[in-house]
Structure formats: structure tokens, C-alpha cells
Design a protein around this motif. Structure first.
Motif, PDB file in Angstrom:
ATOM      1  N   ALA A   1      32.658  22.149  32.634  1.00  0.00           N
ATOM      2  CA  ALA A   1      31.670  23.359  33.155  1.00  0.00           C
ATOM      3  C   ALA A   1      32.568  23.976  34.452  1.00  0.00           C
ATOM      4  O   ALA A   1      32.663  25.060  34.541  1.00  0.00           O
ATOM      5  N   ALA A   2      33.194  23.098  35.317  1.00  0.00           N
ATOM      6  CA  ALA A   2      34.177  23.392  36.531  1.00  0.00           C
ATOM      7  C   ALA A   2      35.055  24.555  36.021  1.00  0.00           C
ATOM      8  O   ALA A   2      35.395  25.367  36.541  1.00  0.00           O
ATOM      9  N   MET A   3      36.011  23.887  34.985  1.00  0.00           N
ATOM     10  CA  MET A   3      37.194  24.390  34.412  1.00  0.00           C
ATOM     11  C   MET A   3      36.809  25.680  33.660  1.00  0.00           C
ATOM     12  O   MET A   3      37.304  26.848  34.013  1.00  0.00           O
ATOM     13  N   ALA A   4      35.682  25.925  33.224  1.00  0.00           N
ATOM     14  CA  ALA A   4      35.244  27.067  32.375  1.00  0.00           C
ATOM     15  C   ALA A   4      34.698  28.285  33.463  1.00  0.00           C
ATOM     16  O   ALA A   4      35.086  29.363  33.412  1.00  0.00           O
ATOM     17  N   LEU A   5      34.068  27.499  34.595  1.00  0.00           N
ATOM     18  CA  LEU A   5      33.917  28.561  35.593  1.00  0.00           C
ATOM     19  C   LEU A   5      35.130  29.258  36.361  1.00  0.00           C
ATOM     20  O   LEU A   5      34.923  30.169  37.079  1.00  0.00           O
ATOM     21  N   THR A   6      36.189  28.152  36.593  1.00  0.00           N
ATOM     22  CA  THR A   6      37.271  28.689  37.320  1.00  0.00           C
ATOM     23  C   THR A   6      37.891  29.605  36.516  1.00  0.00           C
ATOM     24  O   THR A   6      38.454  30.593  36.995  1.00  0.00           O
ATOM     25  N   PHE A   7      38.167  29.284  35.368  1.00  0.00           N
ATOM     26  CA  PHE A   7      38.558  30.239  34.466  1.00  0.00           C
ATOM     27  C   PHE A   7      37.999  31.913  34.576  1.00  0.00           C
ATOM     28  O   PHE A   7      38.823  32.897  34.708  1.00  0.00           O
ATOM     29  N   ALA A   8      36.947  31.846  34.530  1.00  0.00           N
ATOM     30  CA  ALA A   8      35.782  33.058  34.450  1.00  0.00           C
ATOM     31  C   ALA A   8      36.183  33.851  35.984  1.00  0.00           C
ATOM     32  O   ALA A   8      36.228  35.156  35.926  1.00  0.00           O
ATOM     33  N   SER A   9      36.217  32.901  37.012  1.00  0.00           N
ATOM     34  CA  SER A   9      36.302  33.445  38.458  1.00  0.00           C
ATOM     35  C   SER A   9      37.590  34.271  38.502  1.00  0.00           C
ATOM     36  O   SER A   9      37.647  34.920  39.521  1.00  0.00           O
ATOM     37  N   TYR A  10      38.468  33.452  37.960  1.00  0.00           N
ATOM     38  CA  TYR A  10      40.065  34.192  38.177  1.00  0.00           C
ATOM     39  C   TYR A  10      40.256  35.445  37.057  1.00  0.00           C
ATOM     40  O   TYR A  10      40.889  36.299  37.500  1.00  0.00           O
ATOM     41  N   ALA A  11      39.626  35.025  35.841  1.00  0.00           N
ATOM     42  CA  ALA A  11      39.873  36.258  34.954  1.00  0.00           C
ATOM     43  C   ALA A  11      39.059  37.493  34.907  1.00  0.00           C
ATOM     44  O   ALA A  11      39.635  38.432  34.580  1.00  0.00           O
ATOM     45  N   LEU A  12      38.016  37.077  35.688  1.00  0.00           N
ATOM     46  CA  LEU A  12      36.992  38.521  35.957  1.00  0.00           C
ATOM     47  C   LEU A  12      36.467  38.425  37.142  1.00  0.00           C
ATOM     48  O   LEU A  12      35.277  38.188  37.235  1.00  0.00           O
ATOM     49  N   PRO A  13      36.896  38.913  38.090  1.00  0.00           N
ATOM     50  CA  PRO A  13      36.240  39.396  39.368  1.00  0.00           C
ATOM     51  C   PRO A  13      35.128  40.238  38.874  1.00  0.00           C
ATOM     52  O   PRO A  13      35.512  41.314  38.740  1.00  0.00           O
TER      53      PRO A  13
ATOM     54  N   ALA B   1      53.807  30.531  37.103  1.00  0.00           N
ATOM     55  CA  ALA B   1      52.874  31.317  37.964  1.00  0.00           C
ATOM     56  C   ALA B   1      52.805  30.594  39.433  1.00  0.00           C
ATOM     57  O   ALA B   1      53.027  31.379  40.567  1.00  0.00           O
ATOM     58  N   LEU B   2      52.731  29.397  39.450  1.00  0.00           N
ATOM     59  CA  LEU B   2      52.509  28.867  40.844  1.00  0.00           C
ATOM     60  C   LEU B   2      54.115  28.742  41.455  1.00  0.00           C
ATOM     61  O   LEU B   2      54.181  28.957  42.486  1.00  0.00           O
ATOM     62  N   ALA B   3      55.211  28.647  40.673  1.00  0.00           N
ATOM     63  CA  ALA B   3      56.429  28.915  41.110  1.00  0.00           C
ATOM     64  C   ALA B   3      56.697  30.230  41.783  1.00  0.00           C
ATOM     65  O   ALA B   3      57.044  30.351  42.920  1.00  0.00           O
TER      66      ALA B   3
ATOM     67  N   GLY C   1      51.268  37.393  53.605  1.00  0.00           N
ATOM     68  CA  GLY C   1      51.894  38.903  53.406  1.00  0.00           C
ATOM     69  C   GLY C   1      52.268  39.173  52.073  1.00  0.00           C
ATOM     70  O   GLY C   1      53.230  40.328  51.883  1.00  0.00           O
ATOM     71  N   ALA C   2      51.928  38.700  51.163  1.00  0.00           N
ATOM     72  CA  ALA C   2      52.405  38.773  49.584  1.00  0.00           C
ATOM     73  C   ALA C   2      51.237  39.173  48.956  1.00  0.00           C
ATOM     74  O   ALA C   2      51.235  38.562  47.896  1.00  0.00           O
ATOM     75  N   GLY C   3      50.278  39.915  49.395  1.00  0.00           N
ATOM     76  CA  GLY C   3      49.038  40.170  48.669  1.00  0.00           C
ATOM     77  C   GLY C   3      49.379  40.886  47.416  1.00  0.00           C
ATOM     78  O   GLY C   3      48.584  40.733  46.447  1.00  0.00           O
ATOM     79  N   PHE C   4      50.554  41.496  47.199  1.00  0.00           N
ATOM     80  CA  PHE C   4      50.759  41.996  45.846  1.00  0.00           C
ATOM     81  C   PHE C   4      50.979  41.023  44.821  1.00  0.00           C
ATOM     82  O   PHE C   4      50.805  41.354  43.564  1.00  0.00           O
ATOM     83  N   LEU C   5      51.262  39.662  45.061  1.00  0.00           N
ATOM     84  CA  LEU C   5      51.001  38.665  44.290  1.00  0.00           C
ATOM     85  C   LEU C   5      49.645  38.307  43.626  1.00  0.00           C
ATOM     86  O   LEU C   5      49.660  37.162  42.715  1.00  0.00           O
ATOM     87  N   ALA C   6      48.723  38.739  44.299  1.00  0.00           N
ATOM     88  CA  ALA C   6      47.436  38.221  44.063  1.00  0.00           C
ATOM     89  C   ALA C   6      46.859  38.326  42.412  1.00  0.00           C
ATOM     90  O   ALA C   6      46.321  37.298  42.011  1.00  0.00           O
ATOM     91  N   PRO C   7      47.407  39.391  41.726  1.00  0.00           N
ATOM     92  CA  PRO C   7      47.367  39.238  40.356  1.00  0.00           C
ATOM     93  C   PRO C   7      47.843  38.424  39.660  1.00  0.00           C
ATOM     94  O   PRO C   7      47.321  37.494  38.720  1.00  0.00           O
ATOM     95  N   VAL C   8      49.097  37.558  39.947  1.00  0.00           N
ATOM     96  CA  VAL C   8      49.654  36.713  39.527  1.00  0.00           C
ATOM     97  C   VAL C   8      48.971  35.216  39.870  1.00  0.00           C
ATOM     98  O   VAL C   8      48.739  34.368  39.090  1.00  0.00           O
ATOM     99  N   VAL C   9      48.332  35.159  41.138  1.00  0.00           N
ATOM    100  CA  VAL C   9      47.524  34.088  41.473  1.00  0.00           C
ATOM    101  C   VAL C   9      46.387  33.830  40.341  1.00  0.00           C
ATOM    102  O   VAL C   9      45.845  32.805  39.918  1.00  0.00           O
ATOM    103  N   ARG C  10      45.751  35.142  40.307  1.00  0.00           N
ATOM    104  CA  ARG C  10      44.682  35.106  39.225  1.00  0.00           C
ATOM    105  C   ARG C  10      44.969  34.879  37.719  1.00  0.00           C
ATOM    106  O   ARG C  10      44.199  34.061  37.093  1.00  0.00           O
ATOM    107  N   ALA C  11      45.982  35.404  37.374  1.00  0.00           N
ATOM    108  CA  ALA C  11      46.493  34.925  35.983  1.00  0.00           C
ATOM    109  C   ALA C  11      46.735  33.586  35.776  1.00  0.00           C
ATOM    110  O   ALA C  11      46.547  32.886  35.060  1.00  0.00           O
ATOM    111  N   GLY C  12      47.708  32.932  36.947  1.00  0.00           N
ATOM    112  CA  GLY C  12      47.777  31.689  36.848  1.00  0.00           C
ATOM    113  C   GLY C  12      46.534  30.567  37.006  1.00  0.00           C
ATOM    114  O   GLY C  12      46.577  29.721  36.278  1.00  0.00           O
ATOM    115  N   GLY C  13      45.533  31.188  37.744  1.00  0.00           N
ATOM    116  CA  GLY C  13      44.569  30.272  38.049  1.00  0.00           C
ATOM    117  C   GLY C  13      43.777  30.325  36.391  1.00  0.00           C
ATOM    118  O   GLY C  13      42.989  29.393  36.126  1.00  0.00           O
ATOM    119  N   ALA C  14      43.757  31.593  35.961  1.00  0.00           N
ATOM    120  CA  ALA C  14      42.767  31.539  34.686  1.00  0.00           C
ATOM    121  C   ALA C  14      43.465  30.723  33.645  1.00  0.00           C
ATOM    122  O   ALA C  14      42.737  29.960  33.003  1.00  0.00           O
TER     123      ALA C  14
END
Length: 448
Positions: free
Chosen positions: A121-133, A175-177, A283-296
Motif C-alpha cells: 500500500a505504501a509503494m502504491a501511494l508513493t507511486f501515485a503521489s509522484y506520478a500524479l500531483p 534518475a537518482l544519478a 538550486g536545481a528545481g528544473f530537475l523536479a520532474p526527473v525526481v517525480r519520474a524516478g520516484g514513480a
């Protein structure tokens, strides 16, 4: 030369080779096993556990991470040693039954199934929170869809599960790299965050952080629970489990240091998405989409491996009538425990609808730490012919697991204690009813 006696509980290889109707197919090699273990670990800690750990220990979360890694290593070698001797589905549920007795096996199996169902359940919720704000109801709907889709994929066969997990792990690591490189190049990292007060929360806080971060390391168990589907298990499992663990520890240390340098412990502690916070603070906010994709993707990979592993433990418990016998069914074509998978999907979907992400991490850690305490105790009893590592590691593993259980957040300890009380009471009542039925049958049998 006489062949070595087969350990109790291990099916006859001849029967397995004949494709017995209730046996799973051996299709996984060392690489597949390592990837499945990584798929269960990469994601949980990096994208979900650093925030709660920072709240417990501040910058001391790095000490907690190292403590969790040491205890995880003890547990990993115990699991590897046991899985090589008992290469069947079920993991420590089987090992506890064979080495310590049926009740200990049930305690391990119940803790694993309950704790890892919460992890699903935790991983399903983590996926959804990163994939669909967005709105909570849309995230919950997406999480349910992910559970149903991955359950359907798992039913198609274990080789498909391993293939998709390999793709997801590679994508998540990439993505983490990128995220770590962005934090390093952002220009706002502050080394003073690492030199702060490591004693925030005291020893108790550091140990609590270790218990929460242990949630991230438990994925290597998936390799052992799938022992019936691994080729040459006596060689493959002892190699795959430590390899997967060491890779995960290295990844977590690098990401944890980078996140602390960028955001500091206070901002991490206040964040629901600590890596997104770290990237923005660097100062690398432009990478936020990469973080979201990696988290999902990481959460999706962990969820897939969890579904596979929990289903195999449910299968083993059902075979021994510790869970309803219908859950022991194996699909005649795809050779997977499809009834167990369906039941798991139903329970996880219910939890997704009512569960808070932060709360299930501590609950999951409670169940899994008890599971590994039993694993270490079982490994301690193995004879010299089956031993690959010294017994002192088993003693350290038992002690470490019990200490981390005791230092988890009190709500998690209370929920875990209630969960075990319900399971043990239920098993006692079932066994008592069975014994009464047998006694009634004996009385009704005519005298000779």
C-alpha cells in the motif's frame, strides 16, 4: 558416494522435475534474483523513508542508515544460508517451521505478510503521489489501478516480473544519478549540514531512524521467498542477496548525503517528498520532474517485487493450512500462485483507500523486523554442514532486530502488537477447533 540427506520441508527434486501440479517453475538466474531484490529496495528508502528518519534523528539519520545496513547484512546472510538449505517458497515462514517449530514459523509468516502488505500500500501511494500531483481521490484511484495492473502482470509468469523489474530498476538508478549530479552542481549545497548535531533525538532517535530506514533494506527477502523459482538455489541465493544489499546501501548513502547537503535535516523532516525538496533547495528545481519520474518508477518496481514476494509467502502458509487452503492454488499454465495474488490485491486496494503513507512505514518495519529476528534465530540452529557465516552474526541480527522494534514510534509498536495478537489468537482458535473435530471423529468411530 551417498547423497546428502534432503532437509525437512524441501520437496523431492524428482517430483519437482516432473512438473508437479502444485510446484513453481525454476526460471530465475543470479542476475534476475539480484534485480528483483533491488526492485524491492530501490524506491522505498530513497523516496519515502528519509523524511521520517530526519524527524527522528536529524543529521543523525546517516548513523541510523549505517546501523540499519549492519543489521540488514546480518539478516541477509541468515536468509541466504537458510534459503540455500530450504529452496522453497515461503522464506522465514518455512525456515522457522523447520528449525524452530510451527508457531515460530507462523509468527514469521504472519509478520511478513502483514508488514509487506502494508508496504504494498505504501509503494502504491508513493507511486501515485509522484506520478500524479493533484487531488487525493485521483491519486488513490491511480494507486488502485497500479496494484491491479501489476497483479495482472505477475499472473503472467515470474520471468515477465523479472524483466519489467530490470527495466524499472535501471530507469530509477539513472534518475537518482541525475538527481545527485544536479544537487552537486546546483551551487547551494552546505557542508555544515553534515557537521550539525548528530545527536538530535539522542541515541533513541538514531535507533528509531535506523528502524524506519530498515524499511528500505528489506527487499532482499524477496529473493529468499522466491527460492522455489531460482535455478541452482544453493549457489544463486547466497550470491544474489548480499550483492543486492550492498548495491542498495551504496545508493542510499550517496543519496542521503546529497539530500542532507542540499536541504539539511530540518527541511527534509518537514517534507513529504524529501528528494524534491533537496533538488529545489540546491538550486536545481528544473530537475523536479526527473525526481517525480524516478520516484514513480522506483515505487512501481518495488510494488511489483512486493506483490510477487508476498504472494509466495501466502502460498507457503496456505500449503500448511495456516491460511485458507484455496490460496495455495498454482496457475496450471503460468505456474504462479494466482489465488494468493488476487487476495493480496484486494487487501492492498482496501488499504490504499484508507491508509496514510507515513503511518504504514513504521507498521511495516515492525512486522518485518520480527520476521528477521526469527530468521536469525533459525539460522543460529543450522548444523555446520549448512553454515556459510559465523553464528555471532545471527546473535547480532536477533539483538539488532529486537532493539529496532522497541525504538519504533509508539503507534507503530502498538499497531504491530495488536496485529500479532490477532494472528496468534486466530491460529490458536483454529487449531483448537481442528483438535475438537478430530476428537469428535474418534468418538464416533465404531469400536473394533
Amino acid at each position: 558416494m551417498a547423497s546428502r540427506p534432503r532437509p525437512r520441508g524441501v520437496p523431492d527434486p524428482a517430483r519437482r522435475s516432473q512438473g508437479g501440479g502444485d510446484r513453481l517453475a525454476r526460471r530465475l538466474g543470479t542476475g534476475d534474483a539480484v534485480v528483483i531484490g533491488l526492485g524491492s529496495m530501490i524506491g522505498a528508502g530513497v523516496f519515502a523513508a528519509f523524511g521520517p528518519a530526519a524527524r527522528a534523528a536529524g543529521a543523525g539519520l546517516l548513523l541510523g542508515l549505517l546501523i540499519a545496513a549492519v543489521i540488514a547484512y546480518c539478516n541477509a546472510v541468515a536468509s541466504a544460508q537458510l534459503a540455500a538449505a530450504y529452496p522453497v517458497s515461503g522464506g522465514t515462514y518455512v525456515y522457522g517451521r523447520e528449525r524452530l517449530g510451527h508457531w515460530w514459523g507462523f509468527i514469521a509468516g504472519w509478520g511478513f505478510v502483514a508488514g509487506k502488505t502494508a508496504s504494498c500500500a505504501a509503494m502504491a501511494l508513493t507511486f501515485a503521489s509522484y506520478a500524479l500531483p493533484g487531488p487525493w481521490w485521483a491519486q488513490r484511484a491511480l494507486a488502485v489501478a497500479a496494484v491491479l495492473g501489476l497483479t495482472a502482470l505477475n499472473h503472467r509468469g515470474v520471468t515477465r516480473t523479472a524483466l519489467l523489474t530490470r527495466v524499472l530498476v535501471a530507469t530509477s538508478l539513472t534518475a537518482l544519478a541525475v538527481v545527485v549530479a544536479g544537487i552537486a552542481a546546483g551551487g547551494h549545497a552546505d557542508p555544515s549540514y553534515l557537521g550539525g548535531d548528530l545527536a538530535t533525538g539522542g541515541v533513541y532517535g538514531v535507533l528509531q531512524a535506523a528502524g524506519l530506514l530498515f524499511f528500505a533494506f528489506a527487499g532482499y527477502a524477496r529473493i529468499a521467498t522466491m527460492g522455489e523459482e531460482v535455478r541452482d538455489p544453493r549457489r544463486t541465493i547466497p550470491r544474489a542477496i548480499p550483492i543486492a544489499l550492498f548495491i542498495a546501501v551504496a545508493v542510499y548513502l550517496v543519496v542521503g548525503v546529497a539530500a542532507l547537503l542540499a536541504a539539511g535535516p530540518d527541511r527534509l523532516a518537514a517534507s513529504d517528498a524529501p528528494l524534491t525538496t533537496a533538488v529545489e533547495a540546491a538550486g536545481a528545481g528544473f530537475l523536479a520532474p526527473v525526481v517525480r519520474a524516478g520516484g514513480a518508477l522506483a515505487a512501481l518496481g518495488a510494488l511489483l517485487a512486493l506483490i510477487a514476494g508476498v504472494g509466495r509467502t501466502v502460498l507457503a502458509m496456505a500449503r500448511n493450512r495456516d491460511l485458507p487452503g484455496g490460496l495455495a492454488a498454482v496457475h496450471p499454465r503460468h505456474r504462479v500462485p494466482h489465488h494468493a495474488g488476487i487476495a493480496l490485491a484486494v487487501v492492498v486496494c482496501v488499504l490504499v483507500a484508507v491508509t496514510d503513507l507515513r503511518g504504514v512505514i513504521g507498521f511495516s518495519s515492525f512486522g518485518v523486523l520480527v520476521y528477521y529476528a526469527v530468521a536469525n534465530a533459525a539460522a543460529f540452529t543450522q548444523p555446520a554442514a549448512d553454515r556459510r557465516w559465523p553464528r555471532r552474526l545471527n546473535l547480532l541480527g536477533v539483538a539488532g532486530c529486537l532493539v529496532l522494534v522497541a525504538t519504533l514510534p509508539w503507534r507503530s509498536v502498538l499497531a504491530g502488537a495488536v496485529m500479532f495478537a490477532v494472528g496468534l489468537t486466530g491460529r490458536w482458535l483454529v487449531l483448537r477447533r481442528r483438535a475438537a473435530a478430530v476428537a469428535d471423529g474418534d468418538r464416533d468411530r465404531p469400536a473394533p
